[in-house]
Design a protein around this motif. Sequence first.
Motif, short mmCIF file in Angstrom:
data_model
loop_
_atom_site.label_atom_id
_atom_site.label_comp_id
_atom_site.label_asym_id
_atom_site.label_seq_id
_atom_site.Cartn_x
_atom_site.Cartn_y
_atom_site.Cartn_z
N HIS A 125 35.67 48.00 53.43
CA HIS A 125 36.03 48.93 52.62
C HIS A 125 36.58 48.63 51.01
O HIS A 125 37.85 47.80 51.08
CB HIS A 125 36.21 49.95 52.77
N LEU A 126 36.78 47.96 49.94
CA LEU A 126 36.58 47.27 48.89
C LEU A 126 37.68 48.69 47.29
O LEU A 126 36.19 49.54 47.03
CB LEU A 126 37.05 46.16 47.55
N PHE A 127 38.75 49.01 47.65
CA PHE A 127 39.52 49.60 46.85
C PHE A 127 40.39 49.13 45.79
O PHE A 127 41.28 48.03 46.51
CB PHE A 127 39.53 50.80 47.56
N THR A 162 34.70 51.41 37.20
CA THR A 162 36.36 52.58 36.87
C THR A 162 35.82 53.82 37.08
O THR A 162 35.28 54.77 36.32
CB THR A 162 36.86 51.03 37.23
N SER A 167 40.76 53.79 38.27
CA SER A 167 40.00 53.19 39.84
C SER A 167 39.03 53.06 40.56
O SER A 167 38.50 53.45 40.15
CB SER A 167 40.74 55.04 41.06
N TYR A 168 39.31 52.53 41.54
CA TYR A 168 37.31 51.93 41.79
C TYR A 168 37.30 51.91 43.32
O TYR A 168 38.63 51.54 44.13
CB TYR A 168 36.84 50.94 41.40
N GLU A 169 36.33 52.05 43.98
CA GLU A 169 35.99 52.09 45.27
C GLU A 169 34.89 51.04 45.99
O GLU A 169 33.26 52.09 44.78
CB GLU A 169 36.48 53.23 45.75
N PRO A 171 32.58 51.51 49.01
CA PRO A 171 32.53 51.24 50.47
C PRO A 171 30.71 50.14 51.07
O PRO A 171 30.09 49.92 50.35
CB PRO A 171 32.28 52.43 50.85
N ASP A 201 39.73 48.30 55.63
CA ASP A 201 40.31 48.60 53.81
C ASP A 201 40.62 47.58 53.43
O ASP A 201 41.53 46.41 54.47
CB ASP A 201 41.08 49.23 54.56
N HIS A 203 42.55 45.80 49.79
CA HIS A 203 42.95 46.92 48.18
C HIS A 203 43.22 45.63 47.16
O HIS A 203 43.64 44.41 47.44
CB HIS A 203 43.82 47.63 48.52
N THR A 205 44.10 44.96 43.24
CA THR A 205 43.99 45.75 41.52
C THR A 205 44.41 44.55 40.70
O THR A 205 44.67 43.79 40.90
CB THR A 205 45.92 46.87 42.01
#
Length: 931
Positions: A125-127, A162, A167-169, A171, A201, A203, A205
């Motif tokens: 999961h990338l966010f 975004t 923000s973005y994610e 899955p 997970d 993360h 930015t």
Amino acid sequence: MIFQHKISQWVILVLLFSGAIFSQLYGASISGVVLDAETGDVIEGATVAALGYESTSGDSLYFRTQTNANGFYAFDSLVPGRYFVLAEAENYQHQSQGPFELAPNEVIGEVNFELQPENGGGPAHLFGFVFDSQSQDPVHPAFIHLFGFTANGDSLIFVAETHPDGSYEIPGIVPGIYTVFVEAAGYETRIIDDISIEPGDNHFTFYLAPINFPEFGTIRGEVFFDSSGAPVVDAMLEFQSPLDSAFAPWYAYTNADGHYEMHLPAGDYFVICRVAVGPNLPAFYEEFYDNTQDPSEAILVTVPPNGVTDGINFGIPDDVGGGNTAHLYGFVYEANPDPIGILNPVHPAVVELFLQESTTGDSAFFRVVNNDDGSYEFPHIPAGIYHIICRAEGFEPVEFPEFFIHPGGNYLDFFLTPVIPGPKGFITGNVFFDETDAFVPVAGAILEFISPDGVSRFPVRSNNTGHYEAELPVGDYIVSCTVVEHFPHIPPFIYREYYDDAQSITDATIVPVEANQVTGNIDFGIPDFNPPNIAIITGQVTSEDGLPLADALVTVRPHLGFPNDSLYFATFTNDSGFYELTITTHLLPFNVFIASAEKEGYRIEFWEEKPSIHLADPIFAGGDSVIAGINFTLEPDIDPPNSISGTVASLSGDVLNVFVVASHIQSGRIEFTFSDPNGHYRLDGLEAGSYILLFAADGHIPEFYDDALIWEDATPVPAFGEVSGIDALLRPIVTDSNGGVVAGTVTDVNGQALPGVLMSIKNANGEVIGYDFSDGQGGYQISGVAGGSLTVQASKISYQSEANDVQFNGGTASTLMVNFDLQQAIVSVDPKNPGTVLPTNFGLAQNFPNPFNPSTTIRFSLPEAHHTRLTIYNLLGQEVYELVNRAMPAGQHEFTWNGTNRSGQKVVSGIYLYRLESGTVSLTRKMLLSK
């Protein structure tokens, strides 16, 4: 928004081959073992399949078995043919090998497999967030793309957008190593290689740097001596904004005619002219515009956006520059240009000047070594008669015993003949299939070694082990590899790749060859050739305020320059703005497509938020796949109610899917659209004025309206209100499937890449046999070109079209590079006759062909009627031939020189000058006669 591997390519093969009928069994066999790649333990009960086709009949073949307690499997009594072998086991990644050519009674053993266990850590999961690197504000919309591969080579693409807070994610990502692209309109693209995405997970930015795109304008003028009116060569012009803290100065220099031109951001500028006081002295004479040396009295010059400020001239006192100062410059080349007319510079070369006679009676000696590009110059020397010698190691010297150098600019090129052929070196490497687990060589691949500015040379083929080697003259080369693969019941497929892993020749890596040295490991990994695959593309079309747009037309087509141009897919969105398109990809593991969305009342948009087909972001379709998140946000079309419409069809009457481009002649604004299923198109919301229209459809010759191959010959279409009936009939184009490649780059005179240039190739009969549009880097590539005498032509609205005549040997093992530098051509329309394009500036185009033998064409443009003279001179300044000397109307004109003098005698090979004089304007260019 996930790209996932949905259907195994081998399952498709199972379905295709499971219905095979066998008439007779043979004693051929394939056998081996299946092991765990990490522990080395045998895998019992693994499924092994042999899939292929019979060599003679082409019938499909399929066999299936399982491994025993020892991990062993065997296929006995196989039908002779070509096979791929696939091994699968629960909780393991499948693996394939092949192809294997199996003859009657042939036994192939030790076809072993080592299967990798499936990743037991689950999905990833990338966010994170995307921010502006300067303001720290969130960037929306921004797009995050992940590109990677599974362990067995299947491609993976994940896409996210975004939210308003940045923000973005993403899955459900398959863990692995990825390349990440982060993009947003108005920002520099962020590319990060080799990011490891772990189970669970992750993360990240990202910070994007904004791009500022100022509007530019043009300022130009001339610098001359006050009394004599002679041009001042190499005067330096400085353009200084009053906002000193915000803008650095811009600089330009006058040419041999004393003219200068500068493109710079729109705004107000102080213009300063500086001229050297005398030979070899650092002091300068400085003058501000207009005719003052006092900065407080200087006049600001305004440069308008997308406009031209002309006539910013400077008159310099005659005693500046030494009174009798001259400037000599030029290039040193090899005597014989290569087959497409490219001149190869000679460096280092020494140029020596011996002053024999001057107005003062002085004698002097000057010496200089030229630059890497072959250029040299003597910026400040006395005018007079010189004995000139040019020397370079390995070449015969060239002398001019009595050469007059006059005050101002003087141009002289040297052409040196090599004394002996140069030394040689070697390039070696291997060609293999890069998606198999074992090294599988590619025999018979064609390797070519191409001069970066020339034609393909010295082709060789790989041997049965996939190895090749070539002995080549010392130099730099682009290396290409061409493989021809045959499939049952379909035509042969040609795959071409350039070193290193480049699909376009303009992206190739240069390979050097040094004297008596071997440049090794120039290897090529060729993708396995697989049957066609299915890809599903989904997304949504919305308005700027987020409302779904129903009945919007979504179009997906191959990226220009990639194989299988004829594929075209289109659909309409549903009431919620969603769409789904099923497309068929070709035989390569990667296929590149572009997508667009349009709807009446909105502007057409290319993914992602790109206004032009040439800037559209690519969509990569690899294997059987689903590509989600290809979304569009359309802007409303609120421009005036002017429109142009019509119908485009094939000359045979067939309806075509046509791309239509309209360019406003005065403002340069460009509009795009596609024709509907009935061949009808409509360009709405046009700015009032006259437009040049271009029509392009796959498999047909592009043309400007009406039936023109270059925009200068097009009929402008006035858009005042609704204009209909602007129709076109496109002629089919016939290419040679075994033909070669013509490629290169197109730039402006400042070296900036020009996208969207129509590149076309005509054969000796004047028939168009290939075309392409240059991409965002100015590169183009035209495949399937048959050999012979060809004309390569470049045409882009607002630039002077150019053409080069070349000789091309054609065939699969042939590649030719032809580059262009286009000059800008500002145009207008005669208000009394909107169908007539008039130039707004004097222009003298480069002759074509150049080099030439025996004749060449010279084009020039006049914005108004004038008495005009067009004259040919040799490098001594002597008049050779007068082409024109009479009153000429405004417009575009062209004349042909057949390489003779006033007496009708053929002139010798060498550099000649052609000069246009009309009113107070004088323009000069050079050309090469090569016999």
